[in-house]
Write a protein that holds these residues in place. Structure first.
Motif, PDB file in Angstrom:
ATOM      1  N   LYS A   1       0.908  -0.650   0.363  1.00 44.11           N
ATOM      2  CA  LYS A   1      -0.576  -0.244   0.142  1.00 44.11           C
ATOM      3  C   LYS A   1       1.165   1.402  -0.368  1.00 44.11           C
ATOM      4  O   LYS A   1       1.370   1.469   0.907  1.00 44.11           O
ATOM      5  CB  LYS A   1      -0.738  -0.131   1.265  1.00 44.11           C
ATOM      6  CG  LYS A   1      -1.894   1.150   1.145  1.00 44.11           C
ATOM      7  CD  LYS A   1      -3.320   0.393   0.945  1.00 44.11           C
ATOM      8  CE  LYS A   1      -3.884   1.784   0.301  1.00 44.11           C
ATOM      9  NZ  LYS A   1      -5.016   1.881  -1.145  1.00 44.11           N
TER      10      LYS A   1
ATOM     11  N   ASP B   1      -8.432   1.087  -8.506  1.00 43.45           N
ATOM     12  CA  ASP B   1      -9.969   2.058  -7.849  1.00 43.45           C
ATOM     13  C   ASP B   1      -9.610   2.940  -7.519  1.00 43.45           C
ATOM     14  O   ASP B   1      -8.332   3.561  -7.818  1.00 43.45           O
ATOM     15  CB  ASP B   1      -9.485   0.940  -6.590  1.00 43.45           C
ATOM     16  CG  ASP B   1      -8.008   1.536  -5.412  1.00 43.45           C
ATOM     17  OD1 ASP B   1      -7.187   1.474  -5.141  1.00 43.45           O
ATOM     18  OD2 ASP B   1      -8.187   1.972  -4.386  1.00 43.45           O
TER      19      ASP B   1
ATOM     20  N   ARG C   1     -12.863  -1.519  -8.976  1.00 43.60           N
ATOM     21  CA  ARG C   1     -11.815  -2.481  -9.603  1.00 43.60           C
ATOM     22  C   ARG C   1     -13.393  -3.493 -10.068  1.00 43.60           C
ATOM     23  O   ARG C   1     -12.579  -4.577 -10.846  1.00 43.60           O
ATOM     24  CB  ARG C   1     -11.580  -2.975  -8.099  1.00 43.60           C
ATOM     25  CG  ARG C   1     -10.947  -2.646  -7.301  1.00 43.60           C
ATOM     26  CD  ARG C   1     -10.025  -3.335  -6.223  1.00 43.60           C
ATOM     27  NE  ARG C   1      -8.985  -2.513  -5.413  1.00 43.60           N
ATOM     28  CZ  ARG C   1      -8.077  -1.838  -5.662  1.00 43.60           C
ATOM     29  NH1 ARG C   1      -7.370  -2.382  -6.050  1.00 43.60           N
ATOM     30  NH2 ARG C   1      -7.723  -1.324  -4.352  1.00 43.60           N
TER      31      ARG C   1
END
Ligand code: PRP
Ligand code: MN
Ligand code: MG
Length: 197
Positions: A79, A170, A176
């Motif tokens: 992330k 996203d 998504r």
């Protein structure tokens, strides 16, 4: 385009069929250029759709009588916080997991190289565990002045500097579930803003 995204997009940048044709070509190229068993490593979450389709095409290429390459599959979750000045990247990779990579030929599969920070930091981490080789396949590379100059070994498409979603990319975890790669609209950014979910 599903109804729930109809007004949230300003254009279709890459239709699903075009993506699939390109992924098939990349699969053939990867098989041709491989020198032995490959550890194909999916970078979650955004990389999952490209990873799934790429692995499928590699399998089909093999069954059509092409060169055969044994695959093992790995998944890592990364992330990035590129919006922040730190540009920090959070890797969910334990030392134990990293040891799986030592001495292996790794193919990292990612959806997009934007600033390049995520990939540069991920590669630095993996190389600490002395893999035999590391290559990167990214479906997209964004042309942006914020790029750190990193260019992957295999690229599907170079795209303009726009916020794209779909095919597992996203915006606040939405989009998504969209087959095509699309540019999000201003309305879409409002509709799927983080505070309204
Ligand atoms: C996105 C994308 C890449 C990375 C690219 O992931 O999937 O992994 O950012 O950005 P960079 O080149 O500027 O580092 P994100 O951190 O949003 O996580 P996700 O894959 O779970 O959506
Ligand atoms: Mn990602
Ligand atoms: Mg994301």
């Amino acid at each position: 385009i599903p109804d729930h995204y109809e007004t949230a997009l300003s254009s279709v940048l890459i239709p699903h069929g075009v993506i699939m044709d390109r992924v098939e070509k990349l699969a053939k190229l990867i098989v041709q250029e491989s020198t032995g068993p490959l550890v194909v490593c999916c970078v979650l979450k955004g990389g999952h759709q490209f990873f799934a389709d790429l692995v499928n095409y590699i399998k089909k290429n093999v069954t059509r009588g092409g060169k055969t390459v044994p695959l093992s599959l790995e998944f890592i979750k990364v992330k990035s916080y590129s919006g922040e000045t730190s540009g920090e990247v959070k890797l969910s990779l334990t030392d134990e997991e990293c040891k799986e990579f030592s001495g292996k030929n790794i193919l990292i599969v990612e959806d997009i190289i934007d600033t390049g920070k995520t990939m540069v930091q991920l590669l630095a981490k993996l190389k600490q565990y002395s893999p035999e080789s590391v290559k990167v396949a990214s479906l997209l590379i964004k042309k942006t002045p914020l790029s750190n100059g990193y260019i992957p070994d295999y690229v599907g498409f170079a795209i303009p500097n726009a916020f794209v979603v779909g095919y597992a990319l996203d915006y606040n975890e939405y989009f998504r579930d969209l087959d095509h790669i699309c540019v999000i609209s201003e309305h879409g950014k409002e509709k799927y803003a983080v505070s309204k979910n």
